[in-house]
Scaffold this active site. Structure first.
Site, short mmCIF file in Angstrom:
data_model
loop_
_atom_site.label_atom_id
_atom_site.label_comp_id
_atom_site.label_asym_id
_atom_site.label_seq_id
_atom_site.Cartn_x
_atom_site.Cartn_y
_atom_site.Cartn_z
N GLU A 202 0.74 -1.10 0.03
CA GLU A 202 0.05 0.01 0.02
C GLU A 202 0.69 1.44 -0.09
OE1 GLU A 202 -3.00 -0.73 3.18
OE2 GLU A 202 -4.03 -2.41 2.25
N GLU A 320 -5.14 -8.42 -1.92
CA GLU A 320 -5.56 -8.41 -0.14
C GLU A 320 -6.91 -7.78 -0.17
OE1 GLU A 320 -2.89 -6.53 2.84
OE2 GLU A 320 -4.71 -5.71 3.73
#
Length: 532
Positions: A202, A320
């Protein structure tokens, strides 16, 4: 004159009629185009994550991770091993928010390597952490015994620094790959198998706790590709390269892919938490709202298009996805109702050529496929396992013109025929579903063959339909006990995952899907050239 007894029975009849009319029944025809497939997944589409969070990871006055993090998980737990082994294989992604703070203690480096501790000015409120090689050995012992296919995501912030005091989320500098190389060398020397490597978590777009510019990150991924090619000279056992492992930002993604060029990235990974915060009081409503659930479809389409345009070899992956962020919803993410979102996500992403879908998490948080303390499978575990066993990699077009509250997906079966997934979010309507086979190659054709054939001598009648009806215990959609064809799914006395047997049904009858339930149905006699 009407007697008192007659009036009583009339009243009972009226009340009973009102009660039974609460449940409606509708006929529904769904059309499957079996001539050509519309998309393709990997053979092993189902994936789950193992995360780094320690026990004191807390959100909303709860600490739902317990001892489920990579550094303290009981790897010898029998249920855990059996749950992974049942997939044969299950993809496991090793990563998460804290991975960009993890150092690998290989030999004497780094000199000071300690466990995560609370730190107010640290990323995500934690200090750097350490993966010791004895723990790496223990993890791989479990991976080897269960046959798991491993994705390992490296710390991408080593060698970088925050750009300045006023913009601490932007990190600058080149990635220092030497710690990753040391771990890779140790892994190879030990004979441990890695399916794929990923860089960072991220860090793309606006990032979460940190971010890296697209051009810089692209150069770092090329460095990882070069390292993996050098360390694994045999292409037959060379791990794939995945990136960027974050939330979709079109401008950032396109610049990144232009920087790497084709042939570098094998899997374009992005993350999905489209349900919002785990504490959101409307979470249970979102899970049952098909209009809300469809809003994320454009993101899947955009990622598919970017991969095709800039890097044709880079199939999209969901790297994810926990649905609701900050560890999921306490009363929803581990219960039956979450399956409406999860199985719909599996169906939807597969139609947009996503190759793999990694669920956050295998265990840990409120959204684990396994209970964090008892390790007992939650409802979504069984949904994932049924998908893995029934749904093949070739995706078929399936449409209907009925209620939006019934979702439909179709794949070539992993064995023969096709398997359809039906998700009924309607609270009061039973749908009697007939599957229609459109044998035309072109969308403007109108001729079709109805699969539910009343002729008992037809070829379709040779094969009974195999149905798996999933419902919650006592009709409570917030139950964490799942019923398969009316029977609770429980571990065996030896703690093995139960065998999930279908109900065999006359194929001339429609598929009856009850309100707020889910059905997988395998149609062996369905003529689908795309599945030949």
């Amino acid at each position: 004159m009407v007697s008192r007894r007659t009036r009583f029975f009339c009243l009972v009849f009226l009340v009973s009629s009102c009660f039974f009319n609460l449940s409606n029944s509708d006929e529904l025809k769904v059309m499957v185009k079996g001539v050509t497939s519309i998309a393709q997944t990997d053979d092993n589409f189902i994936c789950a994550t193992l995360d780094w969070w320690p026990e004191n990871k807390c959100d909303y006055n709860q600490c739902p991770w317990g001892k489920a993090g990579l550094l303290n998980l009981d790897l010898k737990n029998r249920i855990l091993a059996n749950a992974v082994k049942a997939f044969n294989p299950l993809r496991l992604r090793i990563g998460g928010s804290l991975q960009d703070q993890v150092y690998y203690k290989v030999g004497n480096y780094p000199k000071n390597c300690s466990n995560f501790e609370k730190k107010s000015d640290g990323l995500f409120g934690f200090s750097d952490g350490c993966l010791h090689m004895n723990r790496w050995d223990e993890l791989h012992d479990m991976f080897n015994k269960t046959g798991a296919a491993i994705t390992f995501s490296f710390n991408a912030l080593i060698g970088r620094i925050p750009s300045d005091e006023n913009n601490t989320t932007l990190w600058v500098g080149d990635w220092n790959h030497y710690n990753a190389k040391s771990l890779m060398k140790y892994t190879i020397n030990k004979g441990y198998k890695i399916d794929s490597y990923e860089l960072g978590n991220e860090l793309c777009g606006s990032g979460v706790a940190a971010k890296i510019k697209a051009h810089q990150y692209g150069n770092d991924v090329k460095k990882l590709k070069k390292l993996v090619t050098h360390m694994y000279p045999n292409p037959a056992n060379r791990p794939k390269i995945l990136a960027p492992g974050g939330f979709y930002d079109q401008k950032w993604i396109q610049e990144f892919l232009q920087t790497t060029g084709p042939g570098v990235v094998d899997g374009l990974t992005h993350h999905i938490y489209n349900l919002g915060a785990g504490v959101d009081p409307t979470l249970i409503d979102k899970l049952q709202n098909p209009f809300f659930l469809s809003q994320i479809a454009q993101t899947f389409k955009n990622v598919e298009n970017d991969a095709k345009l800039f890097s044709p070899s880079s199939g999209p992956w969901i790297g994810e996805s926990g649905g609701a962020y900050n560890s999921g919803g306490k009363t929803t993410s581990h219960t039956f109702v979450n399956g409406f979102w999860y199985l719909d996500q599996l169906g939807m992403t597969s139609t947009f050529n996503h190759k793999v879908y990694c669920r956050q998490s295998l265990i840990g948080g409120n959204y684990g496929l396994l209970n964090t303390t008892s390790f007992i499978p939650n409802p979504d575990y069984y949904g994932a396992l049924l998908w893995h066993k029934l749904m093949g990699k070739n995706v078929l077009s399936i449409t209907h013109e009925g209620s939006p509250y019934i979702r439909t997906y179709a794949h070539c079966s992993k064995t023969s025929g096709i398997t359809v997934l039906l998700i009924n979010m309607d609270k009061s309507t039973t749908f009697d579903v007939s599957v229609v086979n459109d044998l035309n190659m072109y969308t403007d054709s109108v001729a079709s063959v109805e699969y539910i054939n009343p002729n008992p001598d037809s070829v379709e009648s040779i094969h009974p339909r195999e149905e798996y009806h999933l419902t919650p215990k006592d009709g409570n959609i917030q139950s964490d006990v799942l019923l398969l064809n009316g029977t609770p799914l429980k571990l065996t006395s030896s703690l093995d995952i139960p065998v999930m047997k279908p109900k065999l049904v006359d194929p001339t009858l429609p598929i009856s899907i009850a309100p707020q339930s889910i059905v997988f149905a395998t149609l062996r006699g369905f003529q689908a050239p795309a599945c030949a």
